[in-house]
Motif scaffolding. Structure first.
Motif, PDB file in Angstrom:
ATOM      1  N   GLY A 131      21.338  14.626  42.330  1.00 31.78           N
ATOM      2  CA  GLY A 131      21.043  13.456  41.209  1.00 31.78           C
ATOM      3  C   GLY A 131      20.103  12.522  41.792  1.00 31.78           C
ATOM      4  N   ALA A 132      19.229  11.976  40.709  1.00 28.30           N
ATOM      5  CA  ALA A 132      18.274  10.958  40.888  1.00 28.30           C
ATOM      6  C   ALA A 132      18.531  10.186  40.120  1.00 28.30           C
ATOM      7  N   ALA A 133      18.548   8.683  40.077  1.00 30.43           N
ATOM      8  CA  ALA A 133      18.644   7.762  38.858  1.00 30.43           C
ATOM      9  C   ALA A 133      17.907   6.394  39.186  1.00 30.43           C
ATOM     10  N   LEU A 134      17.286   6.075  38.138  1.00 31.72           N
ATOM     11  CA  LEU A 134      16.515   4.581  38.414  1.00 31.72           C
ATOM     12  C   LEU A 134      17.772   3.614  38.290  1.00 31.72           C
ATOM     13  N   SER A 135      17.192   2.450  38.601  1.00 28.02           N
ATOM     14  CA  SER A 135      18.011   1.419  38.489  1.00 28.02           C
ATOM     15  C   SER A 135      17.853   0.740  37.081  1.00 28.02           C
ATOM     16  N   PRO A 149       2.246  -0.323  37.223  1.00 31.94           N
ATOM     17  CA  PRO A 149       1.061  -1.191  37.497  1.00 31.94           C
ATOM     18  C   PRO A 149       0.930  -2.276  36.213  1.00 31.94           C
ATOM     19  N   PHE A 150       0.220  -3.575  36.638  1.00 30.70           N
ATOM     20  CA  PHE A 150       0.147  -4.320  35.684  1.00 30.70           C
ATOM     21  C   PHE A 150      -0.642  -3.946  34.375  1.00 30.70           C
ATOM     22  N   ASP A 151      -1.574  -2.701  34.853  1.00 38.32           N
ATOM     23  CA  ASP A 151      -2.447  -2.518  33.487  1.00 38.32           C
ATOM     24  C   ASP A 151      -1.813  -1.290  32.838  1.00 38.32           C
ATOM     25  N   ARG A 152      -0.781  -0.744  33.099  1.00 37.77           N
ATOM     26  CA  ARG A 152       0.136   0.461  32.339  1.00 37.77           C
ATOM     27  C   ARG A 152       0.605  -0.350  31.111  1.00 37.77           C
ATOM     28  N   LYS A 153      -0.156   0.574  29.980  1.00 41.88           N
ATOM     29  CA  LYS A 153       0.353   0.159  28.482  1.00 41.88           C
ATOM     30  C   LYS A 153       2.037   0.299  28.211  1.00 41.88           C
ATOM     31  N   PRO A 154       2.428  -0.402  27.513  1.00 43.95           N
ATOM     32  CA  PRO A 154       3.997  -0.214  27.167  1.00 43.95           C
ATOM     33  C   PRO A 154       4.098   1.225  26.258  1.00 43.95           C
ATOM     34  N   GLY A 155       5.179   1.839  26.474  1.00 47.16           N
ATOM     35  CA  GLY A 155       5.355   3.387  25.978  1.00 47.16           C
ATOM     36  C   GLY A 155       6.038   4.186  27.084  1.00 47.16           C
ATOM     37  N   PRO A 156       6.617   5.365  26.705  1.00 44.64           N
ATOM     38  CA  PRO A 156       7.499   6.412  27.641  1.00 44.64           C
ATOM     39  C   PRO A 156       6.677   6.900  28.840  1.00 44.64           C
ATOM     40  N   SER A 157       7.101   6.757  29.892  1.00 47.45           N
ATOM     41  CA  SER A 157       6.722   7.565  31.284  1.00 47.45           C
ATOM     42  C   SER A 157       7.766   8.264  31.688  1.00 47.45           C
ATOM     43  N   GLU A 172      10.947  27.527  47.001  1.00 44.07           N
ATOM     44  CA  GLU A 172      11.704  27.069  45.567  1.00 44.07           C
ATOM     45  C   GLU A 172      11.550  25.706  45.457  1.00 44.07           C
ATOM     46  N   ILE A 173      11.312  25.206  44.222  1.00 52.72           N
ATOM     47  CA  ILE A 173      11.024  23.668  44.006  1.00 52.72           C
ATOM     48  C   ILE A 173      11.903  23.377  42.824  1.00 52.72           C
ATOM     49  N   LYS A 174      12.774  22.578  42.791  1.00 51.30           N
ATOM     50  CA  LYS A 174      13.522  21.718  41.797  1.00 51.30           C
ATOM     51  C   LYS A 174      13.024  20.552  41.251  1.00 51.30           C
ATOM     52  N   ILE A 175      12.642  20.378  40.347  1.00 54.86           N
ATOM     53  CA  ILE A 175      12.160  19.241  39.477  1.00 54.86           C
ATOM     54  C   ILE A 175      12.956  18.252  38.717  1.00 54.86           C
ATOM     55  N   HIS A 176      13.008  17.172  39.201  1.00 53.65           N
ATOM     56  CA  HIS A 176      14.114  16.257  38.288  1.00 53.65           C
ATOM     57  C   HIS A 176      13.215  15.310  37.653  1.00 53.65           C
ATOM     58  N   GLU A 177      13.358  15.211  36.241  1.00 50.51           N
ATOM     59  CA  GLU A 177      12.345  14.428  35.640  1.00 50.51           C
ATOM     60  C   GLU A 177      13.096  13.243  34.785  1.00 50.51           C
ATOM     61  N   ILE A 178      12.921  11.908  35.280  1.00 54.68           N
ATOM     62  CA  ILE A 178      13.530  10.796  34.764  1.00 54.68           C
ATOM     63  C   ILE A 178      12.694  10.073  33.902  1.00 54.68           C
ATOM     64  N   PRO A 179      13.140   9.805  32.345  1.00 51.87           N
ATOM     65  CA  PRO A 179      12.340   9.145  31.733  1.00 51.87           C
ATOM     66  C   PRO A 179      12.348   7.273  32.115  1.00 51.87           C
ATOM     67  N   LEU A 180      11.318   6.692  32.086  1.00 55.52           N
ATOM     68  CA  LEU A 180      11.334   5.357  32.355  1.00 55.52           C
ATOM     69  C   LEU A 180      10.118   4.744  31.117  1.00 55.52           C
ATOM     70  N   ARG A 181      10.977   3.738  30.268  1.00 55.68           N
ATOM     71  CA  ARG A 181       9.931   3.342  29.316  1.00 55.68           C
ATOM     72  C   ARG A 181       9.518   1.858  29.770  1.00 55.68           C
ATOM     73  N   VAL A 182       8.164   1.794  29.551  1.00 48.73           N
ATOM     74  CA  VAL A 182       7.473   0.636  29.956  1.00 48.73           C
ATOM     75  C   VAL A 182       7.343  -0.422  28.850  1.00 48.73           C
TER      76      VAL A 182
END
Ligand SMILES: [Zn+2]
Length: 307
Positions: free
Chosen positions: A47-51, A100-108, A119-129
């Protein structure tokens, strides 16, 4: 006869076309998996979660990672930037994701990788800027006042390289304990992110907050750390930079007098200097900055996240 065979031919072409389109997406996935150098497994017991799901540019988000030892070591990447993963005293494994300050608004996307070379396990978590809605200060001044005199250019370049190298050095230890505090308990006279527009041209943004401070006010360490820099710089005058470990730094600028030396260990609340107006400053105040993985973020947002 020739006309009907032509019709038949067209129907055949149409069917072939539709069949190709209908299953067009399935082979694509196989191709991606085959081209991967190692097996990519779906995430199960990890599990990996953003605040937060959203963050304004210039802020920071805490990433909590939960994984069994068998998952292997975790690494985190955000928009091409490798972010340190570290343990907190409460037993949590975390990473700080700076926007970053210069990151444009939108999905990341924040990418968390677990595993080893087999073996690699990848967990992708969306963050809206989101747009921080920072104000602009429009000023009309003598151009000579914006551009530093030629004789200082070499010094400015040297100091910029020195600071850049310092932020790239990651101390693999948590040197602080408890929340980060303001270095002076006073009013903010200039907030983070204010764009400075001189004579119609954007000339950077405010990379920290300015705290009201009469000359000689005691400036205290926001948290425990090691003095990474203690010297006089062209722009921020007498400056202290504290290394708190894992790519986290705090900056104290325009001071009159420094009370610590490079390499010294400091505790939270320890006196690091006395405020002033050295460097490029229009009046006495303290400039306070926070840097996370080389990104200059809003100190007030940082304090909300790192407790
Ligand atoms: Zn400032």
């Amino acid at each position: 006869m020739r006309g009907s065979s032509k019709k038949l031919y067209l129907v055949f072409v149409a069917i072939a076309f539709l069949t190709l389109f209908a299953c067009g997406s399935a082979p694509k996935k196989d191709a991606a998996e085959l081209s991967s150098p190692v097996a990519v497994s779906p995430v199960k017991d990890i599990g990996a979660a953003l605040s937060a799901e959203e963050a304004v540019n210039g802020s920071v988000v805490l990433l909590k990672i939960v994984a069994p030892d068998s998952a292997g070591e975790a690494s985190v990447e955000y928009e091409g930037r490798e972010l340190p993963v570290f343990p907190l005293s409460n037993g949590e494994t975390v990473s700080l994701v700076p926007v970053p300050f210069d990151r444009k608004p939108g999905p990341s996307v924040v990418k968390v990788r677990f595993g080893d070379i087999t073996e690699i396990k990848i967990h992708e978590i969306p963050l809206r800027v989101l747009d921080g809605g920072y104000p602009s200060e429009v000023l009309r001044v003598d151009p000579k006042q914006i551009k530093p005199p030629k004789k200082y250019i070499k010094r400015i370049m040297r100091e910029s390289r020195e600071i850049g190298a310092l932020y790239r050095r990651i101390t693999p230890a948590v040197l602080w304990n408890g929340p980060f505090r303001m270095p002076i308990q006073s009013a903010i006279t200039s907030s983070y992110g204010t764009r400075r527009v001189y004579n119609g041209e954007v000339n950077g943004f405010h990379q920290g907050v300015d705290l009201k401070a009469a000359r000689g006010t005691p400036v205290r360490a926001s948290a425990g750390g090691v003095v990474a820099m203690a010297k006089n710089l062209y722009f921020t005058g007498w400056t202290v930079i504290l290394d708190h470990g894992y790519g986290i730094f705090t900056v104290y600028g325009h001071m009159n007098k420094l009370k610590v030396r490079r390499g010294a260990k400091v505790k939270a609340g320890q006196l690091v200097g006395l405020s002033g107006m050295t460097g490029r400053s229009s009046g006495p105040h303290l400039h306070w900055g926070v840097v996370v993985s080389r990104v200059k973020i809003n100190p007030l947002e940082f304090m909300k996240v790192v407790k």
